[in-house]
Structure formats: structure tokens, C-alpha cells
Write a protein that holds these residues in place. Sequence first.
Motif, PDB file in Angstrom:
ATOM      1  N   GLN A   1       0.804  -1.218   0.000  1.00  0.00           N
ATOM      2  CA  GLN A   1       0.000   0.000   0.000  1.00  0.00           C
ATOM      3  C   GLN A   1       0.841   1.275   0.000  1.00  0.00           C
ATOM      4  O   GLN A   1       0.404   2.299  -0.513  1.00  0.00           O
ATOM      5  CB  GLN A   1      -0.976  -0.002   1.179  1.00  0.00           C
ATOM      6  CG  GLN A   1      -2.116  -0.981   0.983  1.00  0.00           C
ATOM      7  CD  GLN A   1      -2.900  -0.694  -0.286  1.00  0.00           C
ATOM      8  OE1 GLN A   1      -3.500   0.358  -0.432  1.00  0.00           O
ATOM      9  NE2 GLN A   1      -2.884  -1.629  -1.223  1.00  0.00           N
ATOM     10  N   SER A   2       2.054   1.231   0.521  1.00  0.00           N
ATOM     11  CA  SER A   2       2.895   2.432   0.489  1.00  0.00           C
ATOM     12  C   SER A   2       3.236   2.802  -0.954  1.00  0.00           C
ATOM     13  O   SER A   2       3.248   3.989  -1.309  1.00  0.00           O
ATOM     14  CB  SER A   2       4.165   2.236   1.316  1.00  0.00           C
ATOM     15  OG  SER A   2       4.935   1.162   0.806  1.00  0.00           O
ATOM     16  N   VAL A   3       3.477   1.813  -1.798  1.00  0.00           N
ATOM     17  CA  VAL A   3       3.772   2.066  -3.215  1.00  0.00           C
ATOM     18  C   VAL A   3       2.517   2.578  -3.918  1.00  0.00           C
ATOM     19  O   VAL A   3       2.566   3.542  -4.682  1.00  0.00           O
ATOM     20  CB  VAL A   3       4.302   0.793  -3.907  1.00  0.00           C
ATOM     21  CG1 VAL A   3       4.452   0.998  -5.411  1.00  0.00           C
ATOM     22  CG2 VAL A   3       5.618   0.358  -3.290  1.00  0.00           C
ATOM     23  N   VAL A   4       1.382   1.947  -3.646  1.00  0.00           N
ATOM     24  CA  VAL A   4       0.118   2.346  -4.260  1.00  0.00           C
ATOM     25  C   VAL A   4      -0.210   3.785  -3.882  1.00  0.00           C
ATOM     26  O   VAL A   4      -0.548   4.608  -4.740  1.00  0.00           O
ATOM     27  CB  VAL A   4      -1.013   1.383  -3.826  1.00  0.00           C
ATOM     28  CG1 VAL A   4      -2.374   1.895  -4.278  1.00  0.00           C
ATOM     29  CG2 VAL A   4      -0.747  -0.022  -4.358  1.00  0.00           C
ATOM     30  N   ARG A   5      -0.096   4.121  -2.613  1.00  0.00           N
ATOM     31  CA  ARG A   5      -0.401   5.487  -2.163  1.00  0.00           C
ATOM     32  C   ARG A   5       0.586   6.513  -2.732  1.00  0.00           C
ATOM     33  O   ARG A   5       0.208   7.630  -3.049  1.00  0.00           O
ATOM     34  CB  ARG A   5      -0.439   5.563  -0.640  1.00  0.00           C
ATOM     35  CG  ARG A   5      -1.636   4.828  -0.073  1.00  0.00           C
ATOM     36  CD  ARG A   5      -1.952   5.229   1.350  1.00  0.00           C
ATOM     37  NE  ARG A   5      -3.165   4.587   1.786  1.00  0.00           N
ATOM     38  CZ  ARG A   5      -4.389   4.994   1.487  1.00  0.00           C
ATOM     39  NH1 ARG A   5      -4.562   6.047   0.743  1.00  0.00           N
ATOM     40  NH2 ARG A   5      -5.448   4.353   1.929  1.00  0.00           N
TER      41      ARG A   5
ATOM     42  N   ASP B   1      -4.613  -1.577  -8.025  1.00  0.00           N
ATOM     43  CA  ASP B   1      -4.835  -0.986  -6.697  1.00  0.00           C
ATOM     44  C   ASP B   1      -4.883   0.533  -6.765  1.00  0.00           C
ATOM     45  O   ASP B   1      -5.650   1.172  -6.035  1.00  0.00           O
ATOM     46  CB  ASP B   1      -3.740  -1.424  -5.719  1.00  0.00           C
ATOM     47  CG  ASP B   1      -3.981  -2.812  -5.142  1.00  0.00           C
ATOM     48  OD1 ASP B   1      -5.047  -3.399  -5.424  1.00  0.00           O
ATOM     49  OD2 ASP B   1      -3.102  -3.300  -4.415  1.00  0.00           O
ATOM     50  N   VAL B   2      -4.063   1.144  -7.625  1.00  0.00           N
ATOM     51  CA  VAL B   2      -4.106   2.605  -7.800  1.00  0.00           C
ATOM     52  C   VAL B   2      -5.484   3.016  -8.320  1.00  0.00           C
ATOM     53  O   VAL B   2      -6.089   3.964  -7.832  1.00  0.00           O
ATOM     54  CB  VAL B   2      -2.989   3.094  -8.758  1.00  0.00           C
ATOM     55  CG1 VAL B   2      -3.167   4.577  -9.087  1.00  0.00           C
ATOM     56  CG2 VAL B   2      -1.614   2.845  -8.150  1.00  0.00           C
ATOM     57  N   LEU B   3      -5.991   2.280  -9.284  1.00  0.00           N
ATOM     58  CA  LEU B   3      -7.312   2.571  -9.841  1.00  0.00           C
ATOM     59  C   LEU B   3      -8.397   2.401  -8.777  1.00  0.00           C
ATOM     60  O   LEU B   3      -9.281   3.254  -8.632  1.00  0.00           O
ATOM     61  CB  LEU B   3      -7.581   1.665 -11.038  1.00  0.00           C
ATOM     62  CG  LEU B   3      -8.882   1.905 -11.795  1.00  0.00           C
ATOM     63  CD1 LEU B   3      -8.943   3.325 -12.365  1.00  0.00           C
ATOM     64  CD2 LEU B   3      -9.029   0.881 -12.916  1.00  0.00           C
TER      65      LEU B   3
END
Length: 105
Positions: A49-53, A79-81
Motif C-alpha cells: 500500500q505504500s507504493v500504491v499510495r 490498486d491505484v485505480l
Amino acid sequence: LRYQPMQQMRQLGFNKHKRKLPPAVRDTLQYLEQHGLDAEGLFRISRLQSVVRQLKRLYDERRAVDLSAVNEDAHTEADVLKLFFAELAEPIFTFDDSDSVARVP
């Protein structure tokens, strides 16, 4: 026959009448269309989630994002979408729309 989300968005009228998709939606759909449609568990398997955020933050700051250079997989872009839609101030579909959405094939 492959599913082509960007083609369907164009058919729905985006790009006509100067309506544009937000860059986060446009870029992730294009990436997924090219690299992720065969990924097992797409939209079910979550990534770090740190990468996605961080990617979502770059879009929020209107900075250029090159998803092909991120060295992540299609699950990260999915996950970004998902995060983009989850953080909208107003939902795309309201509770009142749920019956109509449920009938979509």
C-alpha cells in the motif's frame, strides 16, 4: 476477443465533447489493457500500500507518472485505480443506483 476498457470508454463518449478521463484512470486503464488482462486475481490481489499510495499521490499532485517505469505489476496499477475510486468525494454510483448496476451483464 480481448476486453478493451479504453475502447469502451471512448464508445461511452469520453473524448467527445471535451470530456476527459482523469490521468490516474486513463493511465491505469491503458496499462492494464496492455499488461494486465491476463493477470490472475486482478483487482483481488493487493500490493504494498505504500507504493500504491505514493503513485496515487503523484497523480493527485498532477505529476507525470510513467507506470511502465515503476517496476511493479498489474496488481499495483489495479490498486491505484481502486484507490482513486475509493477516495472520490462523491461515489460514481449511489445506493439508489444499485439495482440498475446489478442488472448490468
